[in-house]
Enzyme design. Sequence first.
Site, PDB file in Angstrom:
ATOM      1  N   LYS A   1     -37.991  30.116   4.083  1.00 43.66           N
ATOM      2  CA  LYS A   1     -38.096  30.608   2.709  1.00 43.66           C
ATOM      3  C   LYS A   1     -39.541  31.015   2.382  1.00 43.66           C
ATOM      4  CE  LYS A   1     -34.061  27.902   1.595  1.00 43.66           C
ATOM      5  NZ  LYS A   1     -33.363  26.834   0.854  1.00 43.66           N
TER       6      LYS A   1
ATOM      7  N   ASP B   1     -31.589  29.091  -6.976  1.00 41.45           N
ATOM      8  CA  ASP B   1     -30.424  28.757  -6.148  1.00 41.45           C
ATOM      9  C   ASP B   1     -29.106  29.032  -6.881  1.00 41.45           C
ATOM     10  OD1 ASP B   1     -31.141  28.000  -3.579  1.00 41.45           O
ATOM     11  OD2 ASP B   1     -31.595  25.924  -4.134  1.00 41.45           O
TER      12      ASP B   1
ATOM     13  N   GLN C   1     -34.950  21.641  -1.947  1.00 41.30           N
ATOM     14  CA  GLN C   1     -34.151  21.743  -0.728  1.00 41.30           C
ATOM     15  C   GLN C   1     -33.145  20.593  -0.656  1.00 41.30           C
ATOM     16  OE1 GLN C   1     -34.303  24.302   1.525  1.00 41.30           O
ATOM     17  NE2 GLN C   1     -32.515  23.328   2.452  1.00 41.30           N
TER      18      GLN C   1
HETATM   19  C1  BQF Z   1     -30.123  32.425  11.337  1.00 42.68           C
HETATM   20  C2  BQF Z   1     -28.421  25.539   4.958  1.00 42.68           C
HETATM   21  C3  BQF Z   1     -26.639  24.001   5.452  1.00 42.68           C
HETATM   22  C4  BQF Z   1     -27.140  23.098   4.520  1.00 42.68           C
HETATM   23  C5  BQF Z   1     -28.275  23.403   3.789  1.00 42.68           C
HETATM   24  C6  BQF Z   1     -31.544  32.087   9.328  1.00 42.68           C
HETATM   25  C7  BQF Z   1     -31.312  30.112   7.977  1.00 42.68           C
HETATM   26  C8  BQF Z   1     -30.366  29.639   8.851  1.00 42.68           C
HETATM   27  C9  BQF Z   1     -29.975  30.389   9.946  1.00 42.68           C
HETATM   28  C10 BQF Z   1     -31.739  29.341   6.786  1.00 42.68           C
HETATM   29  C11 BQF Z   1     -29.141  26.780   5.167  1.00 42.68           C
HETATM   30  C12 BQF Z   1     -28.655  27.796   6.158  1.00 42.68           C
HETATM   31  C13 BQF Z   1     -30.322  26.999   4.460  1.00 42.68           C
HETATM   32  C14 BQF Z   1     -30.565  31.606  10.190  1.00 42.68           C
HETATM   33  C15 BQF Z   1     -31.178  28.205   4.671  1.00 42.68           C
HETATM   34  C16 BQF Z   1     -29.380  29.119   5.978  1.00 42.68           C
HETATM   35  O1  BQF Z   1     -30.943  33.157  11.910  1.00 42.68           O
HETATM   36  O2  BQF Z   1     -28.921  32.401  11.639  1.00 42.68           O
HETATM   37  C17 BQF Z   1     -31.914  31.347   8.220  1.00 42.68           C
HETATM   38  O3  BQF Z   1     -32.914  29.096   6.615  1.00 42.68           O
HETATM   39  N1  BQF Z   1     -30.805  28.923   5.855  1.00 42.68           N
HETATM   40  C18 BQF Z   1     -30.735  26.020   3.493  1.00 42.68           C
HETATM   41  O4  BQF Z   1     -31.743  26.179   2.833  1.00 42.68           O
HETATM   42  O5  BQF Z   1     -30.018  24.915   3.314  1.00 42.68           O
HETATM   43  C19 BQF Z   1     -28.900  24.623   4.019  1.00 42.68           C
HETATM   44  C20 BQF Z   1     -27.259  25.214   5.678  1.00 42.68           C
END
Ligand code: BQF
Length: 282
Positions: free
Chosen positions: A53, A120, A97
Amino acid sequence: MGNIIDGKALSVTVKDEVREQVAELEARYGRKPCLCVIIVGENPASQVYVRNKVKAAAYTGMDSRLIELPADTSEEVLLAQIRDLNEDPAVDGVLVQLPLPKHVDEEKVIDAIAREKDVDGFHPGNVSGLWLGKDCIVPCTPAGVIRLIDSTGVSISGKTAVVVGRSNIVGKPVAKLLLDRNATVVIAHSRTADLGAVTRLADILVVAVGKAGLITGDMVKPGAVVIDVGMNRNAEGKLCGDVDFASCEPVASWITPVPGGVGPMTIAMLMKNTISCFLSRM
Ligand code: BQF
């Protein structure tokens, strides 16, 4: 048959749009949008997500702040931190987060974020806005899912969409967004009897359960668009989705990979939401 939807490339397109907007906003208002990300504790996955992020914010040219709090931070201290950011005129977006350590009540924390800084889209004011059809901040992952489907050129209107998963963060909002686009929407979940019989109805199949390999090729209607929101680690520690890509890809017309599908779009839509929060405050 399956065309792979390149979420990574689409995320760059979206972030490039945001980068142009950031430059315009700075020229017009004399300041850049600023996203503030709070992480509590040292969950390794969460640390990757917050880094993604902050990196994306830097890419778009917007400002960001990362606040890293120890795992034993009290709910009281976290809530006080959020209140400070709510009142800070230099901050446009605040996100905490998830998941949070068990001693912290996530609902209280989400409710504490000022609605106009809720990038969010988890605040009850934004959730109610979504369900009442008002203009509001839409959660990042569901917004990204719609953008990914749109990128295929397949029209959503009139299609049968099956959403597997009913979380507040993905399943329920994605179902509402598909309904808004005139899909006929079915929400399936862990208690659905004969899941395959339901998923086989789907022209558009969105899977957000958190169970690696849940959806196999025999559960997919030939020609369906398949969007895999799952983020699991397999035995070798590799990232994988809820969809068994090898068996589903030949059946689908379009399918998202993991990694490189929904994940990058979640981050890109967060950048868009930060712009929206900035604009709502100017
Ligand atoms: C990629 C998330 C579950 C629970 C809380 C790029 C992200 C992930 C994968 C990423 C996720 C999942 C995020 C890829 C943010 C997505 O290249 O496939 C980026 O940073 N995510 C989150 O903040 O909280 C979560 C999944």
